[in-house]
Design an enzyme around this catalytic site. Structure first.
Site, PDB file in Angstrom:
ATOM      1  N   LYS A  13       4.739  -9.699  -3.254  1.00  0.00           N
ATOM      2  CA  LYS A  13       4.461  -9.046  -4.542  1.00  0.00           C
ATOM      3  C   LYS A  13       5.693  -8.333  -5.107  1.00  0.00           C
ATOM      4  CE  LYS A  13       0.965  -6.436  -3.250  1.00  0.00           C
ATOM      5  NZ  LYS A  13       0.789  -6.819  -1.818  1.00  0.00           N
ATOM      6  N   ARG A  88      -6.100  -0.939  -5.374  1.00  0.00           N
ATOM      7  CA  ARG A  88      -6.255  -1.433  -4.012  1.00  0.00           C
ATOM      8  C   ARG A  88      -7.657  -1.215  -3.467  1.00  0.00           C
ATOM      9  NH1 ARG A  88      -0.653  -1.256  -2.167  1.00  0.00           N
ATOM     10  NH2 ARG A  88      -0.394  -1.835  -0.005  1.00  0.00           N
ATOM     11  N   ARG A 126      10.113  -9.428   8.655  1.00  0.00           N
ATOM     12  CA  ARG A 126      10.681  -8.285   7.943  1.00  0.00           C
ATOM     13  C   ARG A 126      10.854  -7.100   8.906  1.00  0.00           C
ATOM     14  NH1 ARG A 126       7.551  -6.579   2.575  1.00  0.00           N
ATOM     15  NH2 ARG A 126       6.382  -5.135   3.858  1.00  0.00           N
ATOM     16  N   ARG A 136      10.777  -1.123   6.912  1.00  0.00           N
ATOM     17  CA  ARG A 136      10.036   0.023   6.398  1.00  0.00           C
ATOM     18  C   ARG A 136       9.360   0.722   7.560  1.00  0.00           C
ATOM     19  NH1 ARG A 136       6.615  -2.489   1.496  1.00  0.00           N
ATOM     20  NH2 ARG A 136       5.011  -1.612   2.826  1.00  0.00           N
ATOM     21  N   ARG A 147      -2.736  -2.946   8.313  1.00  0.00           N
ATOM     22  CA  ARG A 147      -2.657  -3.144   6.862  1.00  0.00           C
ATOM     23  C   ARG A 147      -3.421  -4.392   6.440  1.00  0.00           C
ATOM     24  NH1 ARG A 147       3.417  -3.069   6.599  1.00  0.00           N
ATOM     25  NH2 ARG A 147       3.274  -3.746   4.451  1.00  0.00           N
TER      26      ARG A 147
HETATM   27  P1  AMP Z   1       3.010  -1.252  -0.477  1.00  0.00           P
HETATM   28  O1  AMP Z   1       4.471  -1.001  -0.689  1.00  0.00           O
HETATM   29  O2  AMP Z   1       2.300  -1.622  -1.739  1.00  0.00           O
HETATM   30  O3  AMP Z   1       2.724  -2.197   0.647  1.00  0.00           O
HETATM   31  O4  AMP Z   1       2.377   0.158  -0.047  1.00  0.00           O
HETATM   32  C1  AMP Z   1       2.783   0.810   1.133  1.00  0.00           C
HETATM   33  C2  AMP Z   1       1.743   1.834   1.563  1.00  0.00           C
HETATM   34  O5  AMP Z   1       1.576   2.813   0.522  1.00  0.00           O
HETATM   35  C3  AMP Z   1       0.355   1.292   1.805  1.00  0.00           C
HETATM   36  O6  AMP Z   1       0.198   0.754   3.106  1.00  0.00           O
HETATM   37  C4  AMP Z   1      -0.499   2.535   1.579  1.00  0.00           C
HETATM   38  O7  AMP Z   1      -0.427   3.414   2.685  1.00  0.00           O
HETATM   39  C5  AMP Z   1       0.209   3.208   0.424  1.00  0.00           C
HETATM   40  N1  AMP Z   1      -0.294   2.747  -0.890  1.00  0.00           N
HETATM   41  C6  AMP Z   1       0.390   2.047  -1.830  1.00  0.00           C
HETATM   42  N2  AMP Z   1      -0.362   1.800  -2.895  1.00  0.00           N
HETATM   43  C7  AMP Z   1      -1.587   2.360  -2.635  1.00  0.00           C
HETATM   44  C8  AMP Z   1      -2.804   2.434  -3.342  1.00  0.00           C
HETATM   45  N3  AMP Z   1      -2.946   1.865  -4.552  1.00  0.00           N
HETATM   46  N4  AMP Z   1      -3.828   3.089  -2.766  1.00  0.00           N
HETATM   47  C9  AMP Z   1      -3.710   3.660  -1.550  1.00  0.00           C
HETATM   48  N5  AMP Z   1      -2.593   3.612  -0.816  1.00  0.00           N
HETATM   49  C10 AMP Z   1      -1.526   2.969  -1.353  1.00  0.00           C
END
Ligand code: AMP
Length: 193
Positions: A13, A88, A126, A136, A147
């Site tokens: 994404k 989400r 990754r 990360r 996740r």
């Molecule tokens: P991402 O970079 O989108 O994979 O997000 C990394 C982490 O941020 C996720 O595993 C969640 O812990 C948190 N996070 C990001 N976006 C959301 C969201 N819309 N709702 C809840 N947690 C989020």
């Protein structure tokens, strides 16, 4: 144009969102990036979400929702934006609807489809690239599996909400970055794949 790029962790994404946004001159709004930034800066929000993010859980809907609502309200988002990583949960779709009540609704939700074994391989790859600066804090094997579980349980139902509204367009996310990007652009043009 108000877009949502949707899909499981590891579907690509972030990479595709950056390209779609550059091509349209619209901001790329990634809740994950904004939350990581808050953690890095040690803001009160960052302190609140650090542990949850490290374990691969979702931060509370109200917190993620507030971050997005504030970002969407900024002037550079008036012409459009692309959301990456939000909504989400089904509750977050409702928060988003409220945040957009005065501007206008989402035009299209692009969904990257990638089988789970493929995602695990990609995310583990990754996780092992730490020395190249891509690692990360949430890229350990245990966290990756958490996740993916969270995605299936809490996030996958979001697709049905947008499907019911006729906004969902599915795109095969297994190809190269260029191939997937071409499919996304085609899906946005409304052309058959
Ligand atoms: P991402 O970079 O989108 O994979 O997000 C990394 C982490 O941020 C996720 O595993 C969640 O812990 C948190 N996070 C990001 N976006 C959301 C969201 N819309 N709702 C809840 N947690 C989020």
């Amino acid at each position: 144009m108000r877009l949502v790029l949707f899909g499981p962790p590891g579907a690509g994404k972030g990479t595709q969102a950056a390209r779609l946004c550059a091509a349209r001159g619209i901001p790329h709004i990634s809740t994950g990036e904004m939350l990581r930034e808050a953690v890095k800066s040690g803001t009160p929000l960052g302190l609140q979400v650090k542990g949850i993010m490290e374990q691969g859980g979702l931060v509370p809907d109200e917190l993620a929702g507030a971050v997005v609502a504030e970002r969407i309200a900024r002037p550079d988002a008036a012409r459009g934006f692309l959301l990456d990583g939000f909504p989400r949960t089904v509750a977050q779709t409702e928060i988003l609807d409220r945040a957009l009540a005065h501007s206008g609704p989402i035009d299209c939700v692009l969904m990257l489809e990638v089988p789970e074994d493929f995602l695990i391989r990609r995310l583990l790859g990754r996780a092992n690239q730490g020395d190249r600066g891509e690692k990360r804090a949430d890229d350990s094997e245990e966290t990756i599996r958490e996740r993916l579980r969270v995605y299936q349980r809490d996030t996958a139902p979001v697709a049905q909400v947008y499907e019911a509204r006729g906004l969902l367009r599915r795109v095969d996310g297994t190809g190269t970055i260029d191939q997937v990007y071409a499919l996304l652009e085609q899906a946005l043009d409304g052309r058959p794949r």
